[in-house]
Design a protein around this motif. Structure first.
Motif, PDB file in Angstrom:
ATOM      1  N   LEU A   1      -4.066  -8.200 -10.142  1.00  0.00           N
ATOM      2  CA  LEU A   1      -2.974  -9.004 -10.687  1.00  0.00           C
ATOM      3  C   LEU A   1      -2.670  -8.603 -12.140  1.00  0.00           C
ATOM      4  O   LEU A   1      -1.500  -8.498 -12.532  1.00  0.00           O
ATOM      5  CB  LEU A   1      -3.348 -10.481 -10.610  1.00  0.00           C
ATOM      6  CG  LEU A   1      -2.336 -11.480 -11.162  1.00  0.00           C
ATOM      7  CD1 LEU A   1      -0.985 -11.345 -10.465  1.00  0.00           C
ATOM      8  CD2 LEU A   1      -2.869 -12.907 -11.014  1.00  0.00           C
ATOM      9  N   ASP A   2      -3.727  -8.368 -12.914  1.00  0.00           N
ATOM     10  CA  ASP A   2      -3.528  -7.933 -14.305  1.00  0.00           C
ATOM     11  C   ASP A   2      -2.807  -6.589 -14.351  1.00  0.00           C
ATOM     12  O   ASP A   2      -1.914  -6.378 -15.195  1.00  0.00           O
ATOM     13  CB  ASP A   2      -4.882  -7.818 -15.016  1.00  0.00           C
ATOM     14  CG  ASP A   2      -5.528  -9.169 -15.262  1.00  0.00           C
ATOM     15  OD1 ASP A   2      -4.807 -10.197 -15.214  1.00  0.00           O
ATOM     16  OD2 ASP A   2      -6.761  -9.203 -15.481  1.00  0.00           O
ATOM     17  N   THR A   3      -3.195  -5.689 -13.475  1.00  0.00           N
ATOM     18  CA  THR A   3      -2.557  -4.363 -13.443  1.00  0.00           C
ATOM     19  C   THR A   3      -1.082  -4.483 -13.091  1.00  0.00           C
ATOM     20  O   THR A   3      -0.222  -3.828 -13.701  1.00  0.00           O
ATOM     21  CB  THR A   3      -3.273  -3.456 -12.419  1.00  0.00           C
ATOM     22  OG1 THR A   3      -4.654  -3.339 -12.761  1.00  0.00           O
ATOM     23  CG2 THR A   3      -2.643  -2.073 -12.378  1.00  0.00           C
ATOM     24  N   TYR A   4      -0.794  -5.330 -12.119  1.00  0.00           N
ATOM     25  CA  TYR A   4       0.612  -5.515 -11.730  1.00  0.00           C
ATOM     26  C   TYR A   4       1.411  -6.124 -12.887  1.00  0.00           C
ATOM     27  O   TYR A   4       2.566  -5.757 -13.115  1.00  0.00           O
ATOM     28  CB  TYR A   4       0.722  -6.407 -10.497  1.00  0.00           C
ATOM     29  CG  TYR A   4       2.153  -6.616 -10.083  1.00  0.00           C
ATOM     30  CD1 TYR A   4       2.811  -5.669  -9.303  1.00  0.00           C
ATOM     31  CD2 TYR A   4       2.874  -7.731 -10.518  1.00  0.00           C
ATOM     32  CE1 TYR A   4       4.138  -5.831  -8.953  1.00  0.00           C
ATOM     33  CE2 TYR A   4       4.197  -7.907 -10.175  1.00  0.00           C
ATOM     34  CZ  TYR A   4       4.831  -6.951  -9.401  1.00  0.00           C
ATOM     35  OH  TYR A   4       6.161  -7.098  -9.066  1.00  0.00           O
ATOM     36  N   SER A   5       0.790  -7.054 -13.613  1.00  0.00           N
ATOM     37  CA  SER A   5       1.478  -7.691 -14.735  1.00  0.00           C
ATOM     38  C   SER A   5       1.842  -6.660 -15.802  1.00  0.00           C
ATOM     39  O   SER A   5       2.907  -6.732 -16.426  1.00  0.00           O
ATOM     40  CB  SER A   5       0.595  -8.779 -15.341  1.00  0.00           C
ATOM     41  OG  SER A   5       0.333  -9.798 -14.399  1.00  0.00           O
ATOM     42  N   VAL A   6       0.949  -5.705 -16.024  1.00  0.00           N
ATOM     43  CA  VAL A   6       1.235  -4.620 -16.976  1.00  0.00           C
ATOM     44  C   VAL A   6       2.398  -3.775 -16.465  1.00  0.00           C
ATOM     45  O   VAL A   6       3.311  -3.406 -17.223  1.00  0.00           O
ATOM     46  CB  VAL A   6      -0.018  -3.750 -17.188  1.00  0.00           C
ATOM     47  CG1 VAL A   6       0.328  -2.489 -17.975  1.00  0.00           C
ATOM     48  CG2 VAL A   6      -1.099  -4.545 -17.912  1.00  0.00           C
TER      49      VAL A   6
ATOM     50  N   ALA B   1      -1.940  -1.952  -6.122  1.00  0.00           N
ATOM     51  CA  ALA B   1      -2.055  -2.068  -4.664  1.00  0.00           C
ATOM     52  C   ALA B   1      -3.431  -1.608  -4.194  1.00  0.00           C
ATOM     53  O   ALA B   1      -4.050  -2.241  -3.310  1.00  0.00           O
ATOM     54  CB  ALA B   1      -0.956  -1.258  -3.992  1.00  0.00           C
ATOM     55  N   ARG B   2      -3.922  -0.515  -4.767  1.00  0.00           N
ATOM     56  CA  ARG B   2      -5.253  -0.019  -4.384  1.00  0.00           C
ATOM     57  C   ARG B   2      -6.333  -1.024  -4.768  1.00  0.00           C
ATOM     58  O   ARG B   2      -7.291  -1.252  -4.012  1.00  0.00           O
ATOM     59  CB  ARG B   2      -5.500   1.330  -5.071  1.00  0.00           C
ATOM     60  CG  ARG B   2      -4.696   2.472  -4.471  1.00  0.00           C
ATOM     61  CD  ARG B   2      -4.653   3.667  -5.397  1.00  0.00           C
ATOM     62  NE  ARG B   2      -6.004   4.113  -5.770  1.00  0.00           N
ATOM     63  CZ  ARG B   2      -6.234   4.983  -6.756  1.00  0.00           C
ATOM     64  NH1 ARG B   2      -5.213   5.474  -7.466  1.00  0.00           N
ATOM     65  NH2 ARG B   2      -7.460   5.353  -7.026  1.00  0.00           N
TER      66      ARG B   2
ATOM     67  N   ASP C   1       0.814  -1.223   0.000  1.00  0.00           N
ATOM     68  CA  ASP C   1       0.000   0.000   0.000  1.00  0.00           C
ATOM     69  C   ASP C   1       0.846   1.271   0.000  1.00  0.00           C
ATOM     70  O   ASP C   1       0.436   2.304  -0.542  1.00  0.00           O
ATOM     71  CB  ASP C   1      -0.937   0.014   1.217  1.00  0.00           C
ATOM     72  CG  ASP C   1      -2.006  -1.067   1.115  1.00  0.00           C
ATOM     73  OD1 ASP C   1      -2.425  -1.387  -0.016  1.00  0.00           O
ATOM     74  OD2 ASP C   1      -2.422  -1.597   2.164  1.00  0.00           O
ATOM     75  N   ASP C   2       2.018   1.202   0.617  1.00  0.00           N
ATOM     76  CA  ASP C   2       2.837   2.428   0.717  1.00  0.00           C
ATOM     77  C   ASP C   2       3.759   2.612  -0.485  1.00  0.00           C
ATOM     78  O   ASP C   2       4.534   3.568  -0.546  1.00  0.00           O
ATOM     79  CB  ASP C   2       3.653   2.413   2.004  1.00  0.00           C
ATOM     80  CG  ASP C   2       4.596   1.207   2.098  1.00  0.00           C
ATOM     81  OD1 ASP C   2       4.701   0.456   1.096  1.00  0.00           O
ATOM     82  OD2 ASP C   2       5.205   1.014   3.161  1.00  0.00           O
ATOM     83  N   GLY C   3       3.700   1.690  -1.443  1.00  0.00           N
ATOM     84  CA  GLY C   3       4.491   1.845  -2.659  1.00  0.00           C
ATOM     85  C   GLY C   3       5.952   1.453  -2.526  1.00  0.00           C
ATOM     86  O   GLY C   3       6.721   1.584  -3.496  1.00  0.00           O
ATOM     87  N   SER C   4       6.349   0.961  -1.389  1.00  0.00           N
ATOM     88  CA  SER C   4       7.764   0.619  -1.174  1.00  0.00           C
ATOM     89  C   SER C   4       8.007  -0.867  -1.444  1.00  0.00           C
ATOM     90  O   SER C   4       8.297  -1.642  -0.536  1.00  0.00           O
ATOM     91  CB  SER C   4       8.181   0.965   0.258  1.00  0.00           C
ATOM     92  OG  SER C   4       7.363   0.242   1.180  1.00  0.00           O
TER      93      SER C   4
ATOM     94  N   PRO D   1       6.147   2.655 -10.926  1.00  0.00           N
ATOM     95  CA  PRO D   1       5.581   2.892  -9.589  1.00  0.00           C
ATOM     96  C   PRO D   1       4.106   3.295  -9.578  1.00  0.00           C
ATOM     97  O   PRO D   1       3.330   2.824  -8.737  1.00  0.00           O
ATOM     98  CB  PRO D   1       6.465   4.005  -9.027  1.00  0.00           C
ATOM     99  CG  PRO D   1       7.768   3.838  -9.724  1.00  0.00           C
ATOM    100  CD  PRO D   1       7.407   3.408 -11.118  1.00  0.00           C
ATOM    101  N   ALA D   2       3.702   4.170 -10.489  1.00  0.00           N
ATOM    102  CA  ALA D   2       2.309   4.647 -10.491  1.00  0.00           C
ATOM    103  C   ALA D   2       1.342   3.505 -10.787  1.00  0.00           C
ATOM    104  O   ALA D   2       0.261   3.421 -10.184  1.00  0.00           O
ATOM    105  CB  ALA D   2       2.137   5.762 -11.519  1.00  0.00           C
ATOM    106  N   VAL D   3       1.726   2.614 -11.690  1.00  0.00           N
ATOM    107  CA  VAL D   3       0.853   1.495 -12.036  1.00  0.00           C
ATOM    108  C   VAL D   3       0.842   0.458 -10.908  1.00  0.00           C
ATOM    109  O   VAL D   3      -0.203  -0.136 -10.607  1.00  0.00           O
ATOM    110  CB  VAL D   3       1.297   0.856 -13.369  1.00  0.00           C
ATOM    111  CG1 VAL D   3       0.356  -0.291 -13.754  1.00  0.00           C
ATOM    112  CG2 VAL D   3       1.315   1.903 -14.474  1.00  0.00           C
ATOM    113  N   ILE D   4       1.977   0.249 -10.282  1.00  0.00           N
ATOM    114  CA  ILE D   4       2.029  -0.669  -9.141  1.00  0.00           C
ATOM    115  C   ILE D   4       1.164  -0.138  -7.999  1.00  0.00           C
ATOM    116  O   ILE D   4       0.494  -0.904  -7.300  1.00  0.00           O
ATOM    117  CB  ILE D   4       3.490  -0.884  -8.674  1.00  0.00           C
ATOM    118  CG1 ILE D   4       4.259  -1.681  -9.733  1.00  0.00           C
ATOM    119  CG2 ILE D   4       3.527  -1.600  -7.333  1.00  0.00           C
ATOM    120  CD1 ILE D   4       5.723  -1.903  -9.396  1.00  0.00           C
ATOM    121  N   GLU D   5       1.180   1.189  -7.816  1.00  0.00           N
ATOM    122  CA  GLU D   5       0.325   1.786  -6.785  1.00  0.00           C
ATOM    123  C   GLU D   5      -1.153   1.517  -7.081  1.00  0.00           C
ATOM    124  O   GLU D   5      -1.945   1.218  -6.174  1.00  0.00           O
ATOM    125  CB  GLU D   5       0.566   3.287  -6.711  1.00  0.00           C
ATOM    126  CG  GLU D   5      -0.275   3.972  -5.647  1.00  0.00           C
ATOM    127  CD  GLU D   5      -0.123   5.486  -5.672  1.00  0.00           C
ATOM    128  OE1 GLU D   5      -0.811   6.159  -4.871  1.00  0.00           O
ATOM    129  OE2 GLU D   5       0.666   5.999  -6.484  1.00  0.00           O
TER     130      GLU D   5
END
Length: 227
Positions: free
Chosen positions: A154-159, A176-177, A99-102, A169-173
């Motif tokens: 999961l799809d978003t993270y894969s992208v 996470a959301r 959640d914190d992007g780290s 980072p922005a897409v990983i965030e």
């Protein structure tokens, strides 16, 4: 000599009874008697019909309650199975998309492939339509929505994994959301499912997705208790 008073010869005439009148009176009398007897009988039959209708409705309601109790048990079992297989996906995404992007690490291609197989299996499981009471349908649909949200995360993270490092980072965030929203949606469904089990006589059934969620939603009742 006074004139003799004569007796009046006028006599009121009786109404003549015709042959048609003699035939009509028995018919009228029969109609009156039939009405007098038929109304109470009809009311009695209507009352019996009402009782039969009430009994039929009550029987249908009991049968539906019995069927829904079975659906609640089946849904609880399915939710537990889903929790078991998607928990590694939730934990894995929490590590690589916190959640914190780290993010301290990145998922491997093998991990992503395995997670996608699991999520596709669970999406198909909840795509089947099973009609129950409103409360049961709400719980099932919310569980399905949570599964779909987790699959989307999961799809978003894969992208994100395929993007250049500066855009990642922005897409990983966002992933996470979506994961957090999936867990929260599952939490709502699990709370509804717990109440359904209590109402149907199964006692408390806690099927929360993560330990953190279980701690927050802890109601203080032991599993299977009727408190």
């Amino acid at each position: 000599m006074s004139p003799k008073t004569a007796k009046s010869a006028y006599t009121p005439a009786r109404p003549a009874v015709t042959e048609k009148g003699r035939r009509t009176w028995p018919v009228v009398l029969g109609i009156v008697l039939a009405f007098a007897v038929g109304v109470p009988v009809g009311l009695g039959i209507a009352h019996l019909g009402t009782n039969d209708s009430d009994q039929a409705v009550a029987e249908m309601q009991r049968a539906e309650a019995h069927r829904d109790a079975a659906r609640i048990t089946e849904l609880t079992t399915m939710a537990r199975e889903t929790k078991q297989v998607v928990r590694p996906v939730v934990d894995g995404l929490t590590l690589v998309a916190p959640d914190d992007g780290s993010a301290a690490s990145q998922a491997t291609a093998a991990q992503l492939s395995e997670w996608k197989k699991v999520m596709e299996q669970e999406r198909q499981r909840y795509s089947e339509t099973v009609s129950g009471s409103t409360g049961t349908n709400v719980a099932r649909n919310a569980l399905g929505a949570a599964v779909n949200l987790l699959s989307t995360s999961l799809d978003t993270y894969s992208v994100a994994a395929e993007l250049p490092a500066d855009r990642r980072p922005a897409v990983i965030e966002l992933a996470a959301r979506q994961r957090s929203l999936a867990v929260a949606t599952w939490s709502v469904a699990a709370t509804q499912l717990d109440q359904l089990n209590v109402d149907s006589g199964n006692g408390h059934q806690h099927v929360y997705l993560t330990d953190a969620e279980s701690a927050v939603m802890d109601d203080g009742f032991e599993e299977g208790s009727h408190g």
